[in-house]
Write a protein that holds these residues in place. Structure first.
Motif, PDB file in Angstrom:
ATOM      1  N   ASP A  39       0.846  -1.185   0.000  1.00  0.00           N
ATOM      2  CA  ASP A  39       0.000   0.000   0.000  1.00  0.00           C
ATOM      3  C   ASP A  39       0.884   1.238   0.000  1.00  0.00           C
ATOM      4  OD1 ASP A  39       0.973   0.265   2.569  1.00  0.00           O
ATOM      5  OD2 ASP A  39      -0.948  -0.160   3.559  1.00  0.00           O
ATOM      6  N   GLU A  40       0.285   2.429   0.076  1.00  0.00           N
ATOM      7  CA  GLU A  40       1.053   3.658  -0.058  1.00  0.00           C
ATOM      8  C   GLU A  40       2.002   3.888   1.112  1.00  0.00           C
ATOM      9  OE1 GLU A  40      -1.582   6.899  -0.211  1.00  0.00           O
ATOM     10  OE2 GLU A  40      -2.696   6.363   1.609  1.00  0.00           O
ATOM     11  N   ARG A  46      10.939   4.068  -1.471  1.00  0.00           N
ATOM     12  CA  ARG A  46       9.816   4.996  -1.339  1.00  0.00           C
ATOM     13  C   ARG A  46       9.640   5.919  -2.548  1.00  0.00           C
ATOM     14  NH1 ARG A  46       8.499   8.591   4.086  1.00  0.00           N
ATOM     15  NH2 ARG A  46       6.471   9.361   3.398  1.00  0.00           N
ATOM     16  N   LEU A  68       8.010   3.894  -5.188  1.00  0.00           N
ATOM     17  CA  LEU A  68       6.645   3.575  -4.785  1.00  0.00           C
ATOM     18  C   LEU A  68       5.692   4.747  -5.069  1.00  0.00           C
ATOM     19  CD1 LEU A  68       4.872   1.451  -3.307  1.00  0.00           C
ATOM     20  CD2 LEU A  68       5.409   2.637  -1.185  1.00  0.00           C
ATOM     21  N   HIS A  69       6.170   5.974  -4.810  1.00  0.00           N
ATOM     22  CA  HIS A  69       5.325   7.157  -5.073  1.00  0.00           C
ATOM     23  C   HIS A  69       5.100   7.354  -6.570  1.00  0.00           C
ATOM     24  CE1 HIS A  69       6.122   9.210  -0.925  1.00  0.00           C
ATOM     25  NE2 HIS A  69       5.388   8.115  -0.844  1.00  0.00           N
ATOM     26  N   LEU A 110       2.446   4.969  -7.545  1.00  0.00           N
ATOM     27  CA  LEU A 110       1.136   5.420  -7.055  1.00  0.00           C
ATOM     28  C   LEU A 110       0.590   6.580  -7.875  1.00  0.00           C
ATOM     29  CD1 LEU A 110       1.749   5.228  -3.209  1.00  0.00           C
ATOM     30  CD2 LEU A 110       0.175   3.804  -4.529  1.00  0.00           C
ATOM     31  N   ASP A 111       1.498   7.316  -8.566  1.00  0.00           N
ATOM     32  CA  ASP A 111       1.067   8.390  -9.471  1.00  0.00           C
ATOM     33  C   ASP A 111       0.726   7.868 -10.855  1.00  0.00           C
ATOM     34  OD1 ASP A 111       1.325  10.279  -7.512  1.00  0.00           O
ATOM     35  OD2 ASP A 111       3.400  10.783  -8.032  1.00  0.00           O
ATOM     36  N   PRO A 143       1.480   0.053 -10.846  1.00  0.00           N
ATOM     37  CA  PRO A 143       0.268   0.454 -10.097  1.00  0.00           C
ATOM     38  C   PRO A 143      -0.850  -0.571 -10.256  1.00  0.00           C
ATOM     39  CG  PRO A 143       0.456   1.728 -12.124  1.00  0.00           C
ATOM     40  CD  PRO A 143       1.724   0.919 -12.021  1.00  0.00           C
ATOM     41  N   ASP A 180      -4.822   2.068  -5.750  1.00  0.00           N
ATOM     42  CA  ASP A 180      -4.843   1.882  -4.305  1.00  0.00           C
ATOM     43  C   ASP A 180      -3.763   0.926  -3.820  1.00  0.00           C
ATOM     44  OD1 ASP A 180      -5.798  -0.466  -5.297  1.00  0.00           O
ATOM     45  OD2 ASP A 180      -7.754  -0.363  -4.311  1.00  0.00           O
ATOM     46  N   VAL A 182       0.418  -1.124  -5.082  1.00  0.00           N
ATOM     47  CA  VAL A 182       1.526  -1.258  -6.039  1.00  0.00           C
ATOM     48  C   VAL A 182       2.045  -2.692  -5.969  1.00  0.00           C
ATOM     49  CG1 VAL A 182       3.876  -0.520  -6.613  1.00  0.00           C
ATOM     50  CG2 VAL A 182       2.173   1.169  -5.889  1.00  0.00           C
TER      51      VAL A 182
END
Length: 923
Positions: free
Chosen positions: A587-588, A629, A632-633, A636-637, A663, A672, A674
């Motif tokens: 998750d995020e 991280r 991961l971001h 998520l984008d 994603p 929601d 990854v």
């Protein structure tokens, strides 16, 4: 002479008495007809309002039953959503249908979407429902906080399974709706119709008045006193509290609902003709009295003249007496030849003539029948008759009349005395009454259609356990027409075993409890039918139970679908467990939602031991914040990331991994989670055997993936084929009424789309099944000609045109080339503005050892931000209702280009068309 004078005086008194009596009786008859007319109007409107409110109450009950059948925490319930959509066509006058929680916050609903949170916990109707109010709750007129309109709210309490208060379902109806029903009745200028609450607060009025807090509470003291003494209905005469006009009023309660209908007809308007008759009669009486007085005075001076004049007055008195007996109607006297001898002013006014214009007229002047027929009737009629006919007025228009006739011998001459009564207004009221009854019948039919279109079995059972109403779905379950089931007891319809099992539930619902029953019914074929039934008591006004409603839903398909999903989950777990690559869903926050066995073994964790842990706890905070991280971001984008990194797992040396972050999109199209994968590259670099083993693992993984897709496709086809087959059987067996035919169409088209998606997905995963031979070359002209042949139907239907320039030879497999350009040309034909014929241009050019083939269109174009995501599987930029497709077309094209050792590029702008260029190896 004295006797004669005394007789004259007696005649004067008699004429005056008869005149006064006739006028009084005529006025009372006018007032009685006014009361009857007001009563008819009130009763007709009362049935219309009762039908309207019954429909709203049924909709609220159906909404509560739909909420009870949905799992807790879901979004807008599916059954309630269907009910809300159906209500738009069947109950268009409802402004909104909404559901609140136990605090008064609106959870969801139909109508105009509010721009802020809606709270009704401070409303009186919400507090009534909160205080154990089980009946239908109707509010006083109030101002809507969303629309600003004056509305009346109809609400019902929602209880949880343990009986605790769970909120309300309510429908808002604008007072304009009630205003429209009142204005549909034509009234005089000074008459009025009004709808008031039980507290006599004004809801709507005809003629309309501005509705505000002060004006809505004005009511006459007579109305308040009559409603307090006779709440169900009555009559009274009083000036209105709104405009002060005196009216003959009739009021009636609207069934069991807190409304009162008041119809007031103006006394001044209804007695207008009577006043005309009053003055005319008084004038005639005055003339008569004057003539009698003069004749009496002349008799003193001339006896002979007195005798002759007395005889003449007696004949005139006989005629006037006959005339005065029915002075309120159109009185006229004709002889056997049809000549008009005498008539009343009311008759002249009825026909639109001045009295002087009718002197010397005969029956053909006003009778609409053929002249010879009218004259023949005058010469042959005998005795008393009553019939309906039409009279012709002075302006040429015709009116409906009821005529009463009698033949009388006067001074040796046969005369026909006639009384015509205008019944045009009565016929209009009769027509309006018939229309209102037809509307009520249609309203009842609409309610039945709503119940018949609900995909659940609905019945109403009275206190003797007799089924008084059965909808079409429940009748289909029993295999009998609804007419044969209505009136029968439950024990006569259910099997003895099922009836015995339900005895406890029936006893509970008769005590006023809401009961839920789950049944698993075996069939003769060995299958099991899963049915959920909710029993809801119906209460009388005194709170006692008069019967109960039963709503039964078949959730067998849901049980089967849950089994299918469980099998698919097992297949997915089996596929991921055989892969040596690390696979983790994050998750995020970097928390592990799912991990395969390879990841757990790498970190020496037991099965399922990785779930719930954080990546930072395993890899370290520094490595997580600096390396993992940021990627991961990015994922998520919506930006997939591929990277090569080095890391040491527990008990092992530092190794190089190819890692990727992809994603995961949910059903709403939002990211929601990854998926993180890592492949050990050192094993390929340092050992050929390791490389061969890895290739073998990848092949097995691909085979497992293909096997998974094949098994999933097979498992999902079975329920899909069953759904499509049963929908087709239902549509062929019996025509479906709206909106059920629309719902079954959605199911059939959804099954077809899912079957097409499975075919495209299976074709997608099989693209790399065979290798490309070096000498496998093809002429693109032949390939595109085959493509045009395959797309002939789409080109013809759209009115489009596909133009191809001369094409070179390229390397590749023919079947893949045909599939590649078939998808590209089909998209170019599909994504065009409505009403614009598509035009597709295919060109090619050679650059060294490559051939660039461009498929250009003049369609709707693509935004620059959307182009990078077009090649993702199942990626759609448009709703399915606008442009059909599965979202695998461009993903398939890209994969074919990669298999053919080529690539694909897209250049596009919104509204300016699209150019797709495929780069292929030349011969």
């Amino acid at each position: 002479m004295r006797g004669f004078i005394g007789a004259n005086v007696l005649a004067v008194v008699l004429i005056s008495t008869l005149t006064a009596t006739s006028l009084v009786n005529n006025r009372q008859a006018q007032l009685d007809r006014t009361s009857a007319t007001a009563s008819n109007i009130t009763q007709t409107l009362r049935r219309s309002f009762e039908s309207e409110i019954d429909q709203i109450d049924l909709l609220l009950r159906a909404a509560i039953l739909s909420l009870d059948s949905e799992p807790t925490g879901s979004g807008t319930p599916a059954e309630l959503r269907k009910l809300m959509q159906g209500s738009r066509s069947l109950l268009p006058h409802i402004e909104a249908l909404r559901v609140t929680d136990e605090h008064g916050n609106v959870r969801f609903g139909d109508g105009d979407a509010p721009s802020q949170r809606v709270y009704v916990g401070d409303r009186e109707y919400f507090r009534k429902a909160q205080a154990d109010h089980w009946n239908l709750i109707v509010s006083e007129p109030l101002t809507s906080r969303l629309s600003g309109n004056w509305v009346v709210v109809f609400a019902r309490r929602i209880d949880q399974s343990d009986g605790r208060f769970a909120g309300i379902v309510y429908a808002t109806v604008a007072t304009e709706r009630f205003q429209d029903l009142l204005t549909s009745v034509q009234l005089g200028r000074q008459s009025e119709l009004s709808l008031r609450t039980a507290g006599l607060q004004l809801v709507a009025r005809n003629p309309a008045v501005p509705l505000d807090e002060a004006a809505s509470r004005v009511a006459s003291a007579q109305l308040r006193d009559m409603v307090a003494r006779q709440p169900q209905g009555g009559n009274y005469m009083a000036p209105s509290g709104v405009d002060g006009i005196e009216r003959r009023n009739t009021y009636a309660a609207v069934g069991p609902y807190p409304f009162v209908l008041v119809a007031g007809l103006s006394v001044d308007e209804m007695t207008r003709e009577w006043r005309k008759l009053l003055w005319t009669t008084l004038g005639l009486a005055g003339v008569t009295l004057l003539a009698v007085s003069i004749s009496s005075w002349l008799l003193v001076h001339a006896w002979r003249g007195e005798v002759r004049l007395g005889e003449q007055r007696l004949r005139e008195a006989d005629r006037y007496k006959a005339f005065m007996r029915t002075a309120s109607d159109g009185i006229h006297v004709v002889d056997r030849k049809g000549r008009l001898l005498e008539f009343s002013d009311a008759f002249a006014a009825m026909l639109g003539y001045e009295r002087e214009q009718m002197v010397g007229m005969d029956v053909t002047g006003w009778e609409t029948a053929a002249p010879e027929v009218a004259v023949q009737w005058c010469s042959t009629t005998q005795g008393d008759q009553r019939f309906k006919t039409r009279h012709r007025r002075a302006d040429g228009s015709e009116i409906d009349v009821e005529v009463s006739t009698t033949t009388t011998l006067v001074n040796g001459e046969e005369l026909i005395f006639c009384a015509s009564r205008d019944i045009t207004e009565r016929r209009r009221l009769e027509a309006e009454t018939r229309k209102a009854l037809e509307q009520a019948r249609q309203s009842e039919q609409r309610v039945r259609e709503i119940a018949d279109n609900v995909p659940a079995g609905i019945t109403y059972v009275d206190e003797d356990e007799r089924m008084q109403f059965v909808n079409a779905e429940l009748a289909r379950w029993f295999g009998q027409p609804a007419e044969q089931i209505v009136g029968r007891r439950i024990r006569e319809v259910l099997s003895p075993e099922r009836y015995a099992r339900r005895q406890v539930s029936y006893a509970a619902v008769r005590r006023g409890e809401t009961v839920r029953i789950i049944e698993h019914i075996p069939s003769l074929r060995g299958n099991v039918r899963h049915v959920e039934t909710v029993l809801v008591p119906k209460r009388r006004e005194d709170g006692s139970v008069a019967g109960f409603y039963s709503l039964s839903q078949d959730f067998t398909a849901r049980v089967k679908m849950e089994g299918t999903v469980e099998r698919q989950a097992r297949n997915l777990a089996a596929m991921t467990s055989i892969s040596d690559d690390i696979m983790v869903v994050l998750d995020e926050a970097g928390r592990i939602l799912l991990a395969n066995r390879a990841f757990e073994e790498a970190w020496q964790l037991p099965p399922g031991g990785a779930t719930g842990r954080t990546v930072s706890a395993l890899y370290g905070d520094s490595f997580f914040h600096d390396v993992i991280r940021p990627k991961l971001h990015h994922a998520l984008d919506g930006q997939p990331v591929k990277v090569r990194t080095a890391h040491a797992l527990p008990g092992r040396a530092t190794r190089v991994f190819d890692a990727s972050y992809h994603p995961v999109y949910n059903e709403q199209g939002l990211i929601d989670a990854v998926v993180f994968t890592a492949h050990d590259v050192d094993e390929l670099v340092h050992s050929r055997d390791e490389l061969a083993h890895t290739v073998e693992q990848l092949q097995r993984s691909n085979e497992s993936l293909e096997q998974f897709v094949r098994v999933t496709s097979h498992d999902m086809r079975e329920p899909l084929n069953s759904i499509a087959q049963f929908v087709r059987l239902i549509e062929e067996t019996s025509p479906l009424a709206p909106p059920a035919d629309q719902y079954f169409g959605f199911v059939r088209r959804g099954a077809d789309r899912l079957r097409t998606m499975l075919d495209d997905l299976l074709r997608f995963v099989r693209l790399e099944a065979e290798a490309i031979e070096p000498d496998d070359t093809h002429q693109l002209d032949e390939v595109l000609e085959e493509v045009r042949s395959l797309l002939h139907a789409q080109i013809t239907t759209s009115g489009g045109e596909v133009v191809c320039e001369p094409m070179p030879l390229v390397k590749g497999r023919r079947s893949l080339l045909v599939l590649l350009f078939q998808n590209l040309v089909s998209n170019a034909l599909k994504f065009t503005p409505p009403g614009v014929p598509p035009k597709v241009h295919v060109s090619a050019r050679r650059e060294v050892e490559r051939v660039l083939v461009t498929v250009a269109d003049r369609g709707i174009g693509i935004a620059a931000d959307d182009i990078p995501t077009l090649f993702e599987p199942f990626r759609r930029l448009h709703r399915r209702q606008v442009y059909e497709g599965t979202g695998l077309g461009l993903a398939t094209c890209k994969r074919i280009a990669m298999v053919l050792d080529g690539s694909i590029e897209i250049v596009s702008s919104p509204g300016e068309g699209t150019q797709v260029t495929v780069i292929l190896p030349a011969r």
